[in-house]
Design an enzyme around this catalytic site. Structure first.
Site, PDB file in Angstrom:
ATOM      1  N   GLY A   1     -50.216  16.147 -10.360  1.00 45.23           N
ATOM      2  CA  GLY A   1     -50.705  14.880  -9.821  1.00 45.23           C
ATOM      3  C   GLY A   1     -50.500  13.690 -10.732  1.00 45.23           C
ATOM      4  O   GLY A   1     -50.664  12.550 -10.303  1.00 45.23           O
TER       5      GLY A   1
ATOM      6  N   CYS B   1     -42.526  16.299  19.904  1.00 42.11           N
ATOM      7  CA  CYS B   1     -42.636  16.730  18.504  1.00 42.11           C
ATOM      8  C   CYS B   1     -41.894  15.760  17.581  1.00 42.11           C
ATOM      9  O   CYS B   1     -40.740  15.415  17.828  1.00 42.11           O
ATOM     10  CB  CYS B   1     -41.994  18.107  18.305  1.00 42.11           C
ATOM     11  SG  CYS B   1     -42.977  19.485  18.877  1.00 42.11           S
TER      12      CYS B   1
ATOM     13  N   CYS C   1     -39.387  21.773  17.307  1.00 39.99           N
ATOM     14  CA  CYS C   1     -39.314  21.621  18.760  1.00 39.99           C
ATOM     15  C   CYS C   1     -38.136  22.436  19.316  1.00 39.99           C
ATOM     16  O   CYS C   1     -38.271  23.159  20.302  1.00 39.99           O
ATOM     17  CB  CYS C   1     -39.145  20.145  19.108  1.00 39.99           C
ATOM     18  SG  CYS C   1     -39.513  19.731  20.813  1.00 39.99           S
TER      19      CYS C   1
ATOM     20  N   CYS D   1     -41.615  20.891  24.420  1.00 33.83           N
ATOM     21  CA  CYS D   1     -41.768  22.316  24.094  1.00 33.83           C
ATOM     22  C   CYS D   1     -43.196  22.810  24.305  1.00 33.83           C
ATOM     23  O   CYS D   1     -43.471  23.987  24.114  1.00 33.83           O
ATOM     24  CB  CYS D   1     -41.325  22.587  22.653  1.00 33.83           C
ATOM     25  SG  CYS D   1     -42.507  22.060  21.403  1.00 33.83           S
TER      26      CYS D   1
ATOM     27  N   CYS E   1     -46.705  18.632  23.240  1.00 36.89           N
ATOM     28  CA  CYS E   1     -45.341  18.077  23.243  1.00 36.89           C
ATOM     29  C   CYS E   1     -44.764  18.192  24.655  1.00 36.89           C
ATOM     30  O   CYS E   1     -44.834  19.257  25.278  1.00 36.89           O
ATOM     31  CB  CYS E   1     -44.463  18.836  22.256  1.00 36.89           C
ATOM     32  SG  CYS E   1     -42.696  18.455  22.412  1.00 36.89           S
TER      33      CYS E   1
END
Lengths: 375, 196, 293
Positions: free
Chosen positions: C37, C271, C277, C249, C246
């Protein structure tokens, strides 16, 4: 009918072909040669070299041709090429006092050893469009010039002032090699050498505006142009295996020494101080603006109050590079629809919540009104 | 004659780097490190490979007393890396330690500063034994649950040193333990205990 | 330069960068991994693409990439967006590496603004392109100040900012680049991914590397590391939810793009992760608008 976005690759290739064609323009008009750009757009070439940190007029001219005359794009090409070059080391410091002068002026003395040499300058021209140039006639040859003052007879104005102790001496060379912000990430506070490097590479427009702001009271420095000199200097390099300096050639430079008022402090008597600008080729505006900002950035070192933008090194150094600025501004052209979707969803929700609060308030108000009417 | 460096500097350096990166990213795992370098003794092929992959004129090396005894070692490293051989451990980016049982105190090396903890040394220890199914208990970033690791030879108080190093996080040093053909790493973020 | 060194036919080194630059970046990556980090300053180079267009990610990818890697590049979750295409082509040309659009097949995934929907695995490195690496930058513009705040782990400013959101809106109004705390120490900017993706960073089996070219910083989240989105006990972190699947899909619980279909308010949601997808549709999953493709 909706079609998922496909064929980015083909679109990019097509755009590149179209760009090449557009760059050439009307093919009935003769193509520009790199030599023509180098010779006839020389000030533009100088600026590309300065901000590109690479003294190579032919390469800068080629970059300008490839970039369709877009200055920052040309600087970009030169910089990206520069990063791939092997580094053999650092040259010896160049001696601008021994410059072969083409132009040399001082605003602080009416006359001085070596004299004032105007050289090729727009100063004192009347800015009237010269329609004769459109006829593509040859320019009249300049009068044979007197041999320019040789360097020994045109000492730097700051050196003359220094003889009387009226101006602060340059910091002595303690032998430590100057930093290089293309090799080490810039760390704050940056020393003066690094600041000058950043300003030399910095966008002329940005540095100019900052320099201008100091003249209007945002970090005033009381500047005088001690001297501007334009010409060529020899560059020397000491190869490790030889141990002595060998000449590499000459580079064209513009140097500006600003002389600034300084009231002194408890330790230091009143004296003039320096602001310094240096650029490749003939780049007077850049060198002058750089010298103003250099002096402004020394405010803290000289114990002056700090507050104006030009005195704030984090602000100046983080934003003066045209490539960084243009890259980040122009990246807004890239797709951002994922984040935009997140914001859309938030704005819709905030609007729904706002509407709900409004209707609650209205309902409460009409309820109160109904009660009042009934009473 | 000077022993040769990498046959294929680009891809061998990349391979060594990825092994070191994976080892630091997944403390307690043992990564394969194949190299056919044949550096002057007592520099091990693994220490040499790590130095050639990561050291250069911007990243000085420090050599322990065992390595300093054979001048062919600094000659080999200088020639192939261009790195300065630091006179004092605190100036080194990488410390090469051929005699890990005599590893100097970590405090002798650069620890970084609170604002710049990255300005700290990486110690590379040539160990002979390395195993991930016994020994210390490791936990921290990069470790799924907990892991085991042991290496030898090491100083008797090594666990205590690791503990103090971790306690100084984010400052501290990072360790690479390089055995023949294999390496593991203990970044400062790893907590090392005896378990139990 | 031997034939093995050069990228065939380009005149440039393998993966464009010279070996000295790669070593410098690699050393920065190692320290970034050791200090999860924390933003390691590095001498970012001028790349042949503009600052702000992924030069940090490109430099990190170039420094880690080997001849056997399989590279995937996405922008907005899609392999097909112009900048993803451009960066993928750059590496295909200068490093001659195998490229893929399949998340699970890739060993190195360079991304801008999304984390793939398919779970990442241990053999992968996810490289993020980062515009502004400093999570405190918009609260404190000065580097000298923010560096001290990180050194002291003084993150009160960030909490105040998030709390002001709550005071004004009733909830936290940050939707992307939502700050996280890494391994209990440094507060980090996850790059402008939607906060929907933040939970995927936590305890992730893959190594996550972040490159900011213009700002000259590299940082990292090692695998299996605690990544906590900042929040408050009474206002816990929440991700976006879409109230429909979606349209192509039928996937639920994924991030969706809104696509305008006409100028009369017609729209559908599909998506954002195009590979996810496509794989679902190949497996026979069908959404309400599947006929449109």
């Amino acid at each position: 009918m909706y079609v998922a976005v496909k064929g980015g690759e083909a679109a990019i290739a097509n755009a590149h072909r179209l760009l090449a064609e557009t760059r050439r323009g009307d093919t009935t008009v003769p193509e520009l040669s790199v030599a023509q750009i180098r010779e006839q757009m020389a000030l533009l070439v100088d600026r590309v070299m300065t901000e590109g940190s690479l003294h190579d007029p032919d390469l800068a001219a080629l970059a300008l041709k490839q970039a369709r005359g877009d200055l920052i794009e040309a600087v970009f090409l030169v910089r990206a090429y520069r990063t791939t070059l092997p580094r053999f080391g650092a040259s010896e410091p160049v001696e601008t006092g021994a410059m072969s002068l083409r132009r040399r002026i001082s605003a602080t003395y009416k006359d001085l050893p070596g004299g004032q040499v105007l050289g090729p300058t727009f100063d004192y021209t009347h800015r009237l469009i010269d329609f004769a140039l459109a006829a593509e006639g040859e320019a009249p040859a300049a009068e044979e010039a007197e041999p320019l003052a040789d360097a020994a007879h045109a000492p730097r104005v700051t050196d003359l002032l220094g003889q009387d102790g009226l101006i602060e001496p340059s910091a002595p060379d303690d032998g430590t090699p100057p930093g290089d912000l293309t090799r080490e990430p810039l760390d704050f506070p940056a020393d003066r050498a690094l600041r000058l490097q950043a300003l030399a590479r910095g966008d002329e427009g940005f540095v100019l505006a900052l320099g201008y702001s100091t003249q209007r009271g945002y970090g005033r420095t009381h500047p005088f142009v001690g001297e501007i000199r334009v010409g060529t200097v020899a560059v020397e390099f000491v190869p490790e295996e030889l141990g002595f300096a060998v000449p590499l050639g000459e580079v064209a430079l513009t140097e500006c020494q600003m002389v600034n008022q300084f009231h002194g402090s408890a330790e230091v008597p009143p004296q003039f101080t320096r602001g310094y600008g240096l650029a490749f080729g003939q780049s007077e505006r850049k060198a002058m603006a750089m010298a103003l900002v250099d002096r402004a950035l020394r405010a803290e070192e000289l114990g002056e109050p700090v507050g104006a933008p030009a005195q704030d090194q984090e602000f100046v150094l983080a934003h003066c590079d045209a490539l960084q600025a243009t890259g980040f501004v122009e990246h807004l052209k890239l797709p951002h629809y994922v984040d935009f979707q997140a914001e859309l969803e938030l704005v819709r929700r905030l609007r729904a919540e706002h509407a709900a609060r409004r209707s609650r308030v209205e309902a409460d108000t009409s309820e109160t009104e109904r009660k009042e009417a009934a009473e | 004659m000077l022993a040769r460096g990498f046959h294929d500097p680009v891809h061998e350096a990349q391979g060594v780097f990825r092994a070191v990166m994976d080892a630091l990213a997944r403390p307690g795992t043992i990564q394969a490190l194949a190299t056919d370098l044949a550096p002057p003794a007592p520099l091990t092929p693994e220490l040499a490979a790590i130095a050639l992959a990561l050291a250069d004129s911007d990243a000085p090396l420090w050599l322990d007393a065992a390595l300093g005894e054979n001048t062919a070692v600094p000659d080999f490293l200088r020639f192939h890396t261009g790195a300065r051989i630091a006179a004092v451990p605190s100036e080194a980016a990488f410390a090469l330690i051929a005699d890990p049982a005599a590893c100097p105190d970590f405090g002798a090396f650069a620890q970084g500063m609170p604002a710049y903890p990255d300005r700290s040394a990486t110690l590379v220890l040539a160990v002979s034994g390395l195993a991930d199914d016994e020994g210390w208990h490791l936990d921290g970033p990069g470790i799924k649950g907990s892991a085991r690791l042991t290496a030898a030879p090491l100083p008797a108080d090594f666990l205590g040193r690791l503990g103090r190093n971790h306690a100084a996080f984010p400052q501290g040093i990072d360790l690479i333990l390089a055995a023949p053909g294999r390496l593991a790493a203990l970044p400062r973020s790893t907590r090392v205990t005896t378990g139990g | 330069m031997s034939a093995a060194v050069a990228a065939p036919g380009t005149g440039y080194n393998f993966a464009y960068l010279d070996e000295g630059t790669k070593r410098m970046i690699r050393r920065a990556i190692l320290k970034a991994i050791a200090i999860p980090g924390y933003q390691v300053p590095f001498a970012s180079r001028e790349m042949p693409m503009p600052y702000g267009w992924g030069t940090g990610g490109v430099q990190v990818t170039a420094a880690i990439l080997g001849a056997n890697d399989v590279l995937k590049v996405i922008d907005q979750g899609s392999d097909d967006t112009t900048n993803a295409v451009s960066i993928r082509a750059f590496f295909a040309r200068t490093a001659n590496v195998a490229v893929t659009t399949r998340t699970r097949e890739a060993t190195v995934i360079q991304t801008r603004h999304r984390i793939p929907e398919a779970p990442l695995h241990e053999g992968q490195v996810l490289v993020y392109q980062v515009p502004i690496p400093e999570p405190l930058r918009f609260l404190e513009p000065r580097e000298t100040e923010t560096r001290q705040l990180h050194a002291l782990a003084e993150y009160g400013l960030m909490h105040v900012k998030l709390y002001e959101d709550i005071a004004r809106h009733g909830h936290i109004a940050t939707t992307y680049a939502y700050p996280v705390e890494v391994a209990g120490r440094y507060v980090m900017d996850p790059s402008p991914t939607p906060k929907f993706d933040n939970p995927k960073m936590d305890d992730c089996p893959a190594l996550q590397l972040f490159g900011a070219g213009r700002e000259k910083r590299i940082y990292a989240v090692p695998p299996y590391t605690r990544v906590r989105s900042l929040d408050f006990e009474d206002h816990p972190f929440r991700v976006q939810r879409f109230d429909r699947p979606c349209a192509l899909c039928g996937a639920e619980g994924v991030y969706l793009d809104e696509v305008l279909l006409d100028d009369a308010g017609g729209r559908m949601f599909v998506c954002s992760d195009t590979d996810h997808c496509e794989e679902r549709r190949a497996d026979g999953h069908v959404g309400t608008e599947a006929a449109r493709v």
